[in-house]
Design a protein around this motif. Structure first.
Motif, short mmCIF file in Angstrom:
data_model
loop_
_atom_site.label_atom_id
_atom_site.label_comp_id
_atom_site.label_asym_id
_atom_site.label_seq_id
_atom_site.Cartn_x
_atom_site.Cartn_y
_atom_site.Cartn_z
N TRP A 117 10.06 -18.40 57.44
CA TRP A 117 9.02 -17.58 56.79
C TRP A 117 7.99 -18.47 56.09
O TRP A 117 6.79 -18.24 56.19
N THR A 146 11.89 -14.14 60.87
CA THR A 146 12.61 -13.98 59.60
C THR A 146 13.69 -12.92 59.71
O THR A 146 14.84 -13.14 59.29
N SER A 199 7.36 -9.18 56.47
CA SER A 199 8.28 -10.32 56.34
C SER A 199 8.47 -10.73 54.89
O SER A 199 9.59 -11.05 54.46
N VAL A 203 12.09 -10.66 52.79
CA VAL A 203 12.74 -11.78 52.09
C VAL A 203 13.20 -11.34 50.70
O VAL A 203 14.33 -11.61 50.28
#
Length: 259
Positions: A117, A146, A199, A203
């Motif tokens: 990422w 990711t 993305s 995370v």
């Protein structure tokens, strides 16, 4: 911020070793030229193809061009004109991001997912600042890579709940930002911001719901502060457009380092 159950309590995963630091330094030296090429290639208006060479003399840039074209000095080896990101800026940003990854000290596949990422996010920051766009090829790579690597981390660690939380958080954020584009037009967020949020917030979602809250607070607070400073300095107007991608990346990295 509370630590999630998916993070092992072993000391080996909480303190970066000398080998990890050396590996990170080698990764920065290896990956930085590739990221600098991506910034130079993608920093063009939406209606133009990717930059393949120097605008002034046509010297090729990228894997097929001279190695000097990807140096941190950001000068064309043919005519010595500037292009791409400022000198050493990509390298410094990548170094800070890698330091955040080392501070997070996540195990195995998680670290690889966050590193992937990061490798996509760093050039996106510079492209968004330069031309106010977030290229699909980079936001798509960030999301697919990711989520796939986090999926492998969930399989290895037997923590499927963290992966589903990441998918839910990232998808929800992307839909909300995308909806603002459809409803508010230019006054809302761009579709590129929505794709990057998929993305970035994934995370945060992997880290836990408190991380999602913290990351978004940092993102919007940083955006507001910088916007007010630029308004006070008369660098932008009330109706001006401030790139949102860099703040989204900043909020994610800061939260990841503190998690």
């Amino acid at each position: 911020m509370p630590r999630t159950a998916s993070r092992p309590s072993s000391p080996a995963t909480t303190t970066p070793t000398a080998g990890a630091r050396l590996g990170a330094a080698i990764a920065v030296l290896t990956v930085a030229p590739l990221l600098r090429w991506l910034v130079a290639a993608e920093s063009v208006p939406p209606d133009r193809p990717r930059r393949a060479g120097c605008d002034a003399c046509g010297t090729p840039i990228g894997p097929t061009g001279p190695l000097a074209a990807l140096s941190p000095l950001a000068r064309c080896p043919g005519c010595r004109s500037r292009y791409g990101a400022p000198p050493f800026a990509v390298e410094l940003a990548l170094l800070l991001a890698v330091a955040a990854l080392l501070a997070a000290a996540r195990p195995g596949w998680e670290s690889l997912a966050f590193a992937w990422w990061t490798a996509c996010a760093v050039p996106l920051v510079f492209v968004d600042v330069a031309v106010h766009r977030l290229p699909d090829r980079l936001t798509r790579a960030a999301a697919l890579g990711t989520l796939a690597l986090l999926g492998l981390a969930a399989l290895v660690g037997a923590d499927g709940a963290a992966w589903w939380r990441a998918v839910l958080a990232g998808t929800s954020a992307a839909l909300l930002l995308g909806a603002s584009t459809l409803l508010l037009g230019r006054r809302g967020f761009g579709l590129g911001d929505a794709k990057l949020a998929l993305s970035s917030v994934a995370v945060l979602g992997w880290l836990g719901w408190p991380a999602v809250f913290t990351g978004l607070v940092v993102t919007f607070l940083a955006s507001a502060v910088v916007g007010l400073v630029l308004l006070a300095a008369r660098r932008i107007r009330w109706r001006g457009h401030l790139p949102f991608g860099p703040f989204l990346v900043l909020g994610t990295i800061v939260t990841l380092a503190a998690a």
